[in-house]
Write a protein that holds these residues in place. Structure first.
Motif, PDB file in Angstrom:
ATOM      1  N   GLU A 117       0.568  -1.099  -0.278  1.00  0.00           N
ATOM      2  CA  GLU A 117       0.121  -0.025  -0.131  1.00  0.00           C
ATOM      3  C   GLU A 117       1.052   1.021   0.359  1.00  0.00           C
ATOM      4  OE1 GLU A 117      -0.400  -2.339   2.666  1.00  0.00           O
ATOM      5  OE2 GLU A 117      -2.302  -3.451   1.722  1.00  0.00           O
ATOM      6  N   LYS A 150      -0.936  -5.867  -7.987  1.00  0.00           N
ATOM      7  CA  LYS A 150      -2.714  -5.941  -8.238  1.00  0.00           C
ATOM      8  C   LYS A 150      -3.204  -4.943  -7.504  1.00  0.00           C
ATOM      9  CE  LYS A 150      -2.495 -11.124  -7.428  1.00  0.00           C
ATOM     10  NZ  LYS A 150      -2.748 -11.688  -5.981  1.00  0.00           N
ATOM     11  N   LEU A 151      -2.035  -4.105  -6.428  1.00  0.00           N
ATOM     12  CA  LEU A 151      -2.939  -2.755  -6.238  1.00  0.00           C
ATOM     13  C   LEU A 151      -2.510  -2.226  -7.311  1.00  0.00           C
ATOM     14  CD1 LEU A 151      -4.266  -2.651  -3.207  1.00  0.00           C
ATOM     15  CD2 LEU A 151      -1.527  -1.693  -2.430  1.00  0.00           C
ATOM     16  N   ARG A 153      -2.582  -2.002 -10.138  1.00  0.00           N
ATOM     17  CA  ARG A 153      -3.725  -2.293 -11.496  1.00  0.00           C
ATOM     18  C   ARG A 153      -5.321  -1.302 -10.843  1.00  0.00           C
ATOM     19  NH1 ARG A 153      -4.905  -7.657 -13.243  1.00  0.00           N
ATOM     20  NH2 ARG A 153      -4.848  -8.467 -10.702  1.00  0.00           N
ATOM     21  N   GLU A 154      -5.561  -1.043  -9.598  1.00  0.00           N
ATOM     22  CA  GLU A 154      -6.799  -0.721  -9.000  1.00  0.00           C
ATOM     23  C   GLU A 154      -6.556   1.458  -8.967  1.00  0.00           C
ATOM     24  OE1 GLU A 154      -8.025  -1.758  -5.241  1.00  0.00           O
ATOM     25  OE2 GLU A 154      -7.429  -3.557  -5.890  1.00  0.00           O
ATOM     26  N   TYR A 155      -5.545   1.473  -9.401  1.00  0.00           N
ATOM     27  CA  TYR A 155      -5.054   2.853  -9.989  1.00  0.00           C
ATOM     28  C   TYR A 155      -4.639   3.064 -11.235  1.00  0.00           C
ATOM     29  CZ  TYR A 155      -5.545   3.390  -4.858  1.00  0.00           C
ATOM     30  OH  TYR A 155      -6.215   2.894  -3.296  1.00  0.00           O
ATOM     31  N   LYS A 156      -4.925   2.080 -12.043  1.00  0.00           N
ATOM     32  CA  LYS A 156      -4.821   2.378 -13.615  1.00  0.00           C
ATOM     33  C   LYS A 156      -2.803   2.327 -13.625  1.00  0.00           C
ATOM     34  CE  LYS A 156      -8.679   3.329 -15.461  1.00  0.00           C
ATOM     35  NZ  LYS A 156      -9.552   2.156 -14.890  1.00  0.00           N
TER      36      LYS A 156
END
Ligand code: SF4
Length: 341
Positions: A117, A150-151, A153-156
């Motif tokens: 994170e 993975k994380l 990718r959530e924020y492009k």
């Protein structure tokens, strides 16, 4: 206890064997590791029959860098990636250009722990468009890279590796599934070079992985460090170009990089003449996007249209100085470039 440290986590890819032994499945060394021992790379430890990584989020270096410096010239050109690394390596190049990171075992007190994170938050704070594991062999940060990609990718944020390509196909597939979009693979030379200098590693694994990465839909660029007295003979360069064309096709970029003395290898820097020979031989053999690196300002750092020769992207020292592409198209002959993402 060691297992309580945040940087010590259960490894994902391994097989349990009799007597508490394990077989690591992260890279093609596939080390057999007895209880209480570590694998070849020193980052994996067998504790009571279970394999652990010692470098989860143990960060040795961290910097926002232009994607061109990796080098990736056909993947989000002009973007920047938060780039990070840990310690150690699974190969043993005497000429390693990043030996201060790759030749250290992971206990070092210099490492700092950053959560996935925290890493993604840093990338966003810095205004980066992607995340890149580089500087030393990124395969050794496998478990952490999966979580960070993975994380991200959530924020492009795109994910990429700059790798020696010695990971297993299982590892490659999992990275792709976690969001890795590109891999830059360092092909060091022929079978003999791998056997003699890299403690029995196998050249064929690298080509197999580069081909598999393309088939999985990853963006692939290849890099070849031309080292004086080692792989700088014309016949070796011609062979490598042929292998690249036959395995990866003409559209896969091939970067030739100039070596400078480092670590345990002290020959003269690669001659400019042999670097230009490599570029021109690759171009004349049909590779669309050959490049030279570590020669700032050289015209062969630029991208030219493979059909009409028009200058499309001008670079110097990995910075873009000018761009004349229209989207992905050559403004003169309208040819579409295959691999600009
Ligand atoms: S990552 Fe490779 S070198 Fe390290 S323990 Fe696993 S198989 Fe051995």
């Amino acid at each position: 206890m060691l297992r309580d440290l945040p940087t010590v986590r259960g490894a994902i890819l391994y097989e349990s064997l009799k007597g508490g032994n394990v077989r690591c499945g992260l890279c093609e060394r596939r080390c057999l590791i007895h209880p209480g021992e570590r694998g070849f790379c020193q980052t994996r430890l067998n504790i009571e029959g279970r394999l652990y990584t010692l470098v989860y989020g143990a960060i040795s270096a961290l910097e926002s860098r232009p994607i061109e410096i990796k080098p990736f010239f056909h993947f989000y050109p002009g973007s920047s990636a938060l780039t990070f690394s840990t310690w150690s390596c699974n190969l043993t190049c005497p000429w390693c250009q990043n030996w201060h990171l790759s030749r250290k075992a992971p206990e070092t007190k210099e490492a700092r722990y950053i959560t996935p994170e925290g890493m993604v938050a840093l990338a966003r704070e810095h205004g980066d468009q992607g995340l890149c594991v580089s500087f030393q062999e990124p395969t050794l940060l496998f478990e952490y890279a999966l979580d960070v990609f993975k994380l991200g990718r959530e924020y492009k944020l795109y994910g990429c590796f700059v790798s020696n390509g010695y990971l297993t196909l299982d590892a490659l597939k999992m990275l792709k599934e976690a969001g890795m979009g590109a891999i830059n693979i360092d092909i060091k030379g022929d079978e003999e070079l791998y056997r003699v200098y890299l403690k029995g590693a196998k050249e064929e694994v690298i080509w197999r992985n580069a081909q598999a990465a393309k088939e999985m839909g990853l963006h692939v660029e290849m890099i070849h460090l031309i080292v004086t007295g080692l792989n700088d003979k014309k016949d070796k360069i011609e062979r490598l170009i042929k292998k690249h064309l036959g395995t990866l096709g003409p559209e896969t970029p091939l970067h030739f990089t100039r070596y400078f003395p480092a670590y345990d290898y002290h020959q003269q820097p690669t001659s400019i003449g042999i670097m230009e020979f490599a570029y021109e031989t690759a171009r004349d053999a049909g590779i669309y996007y050959p490049y030279l690196g570590n020669i700032p300002g050289h015209r062969y750092e630029n991208t030219y249209c493979p059909s009409c020769g028009t200058l499309l992207i001008e670079r110097s020292g990995y910075q873009i100085r000018g761009k004349w592409l229209k989207g992905k198209q050559c403004p003169r002959c309208q040819r579409e470039l295959e691999t600009i993402v």
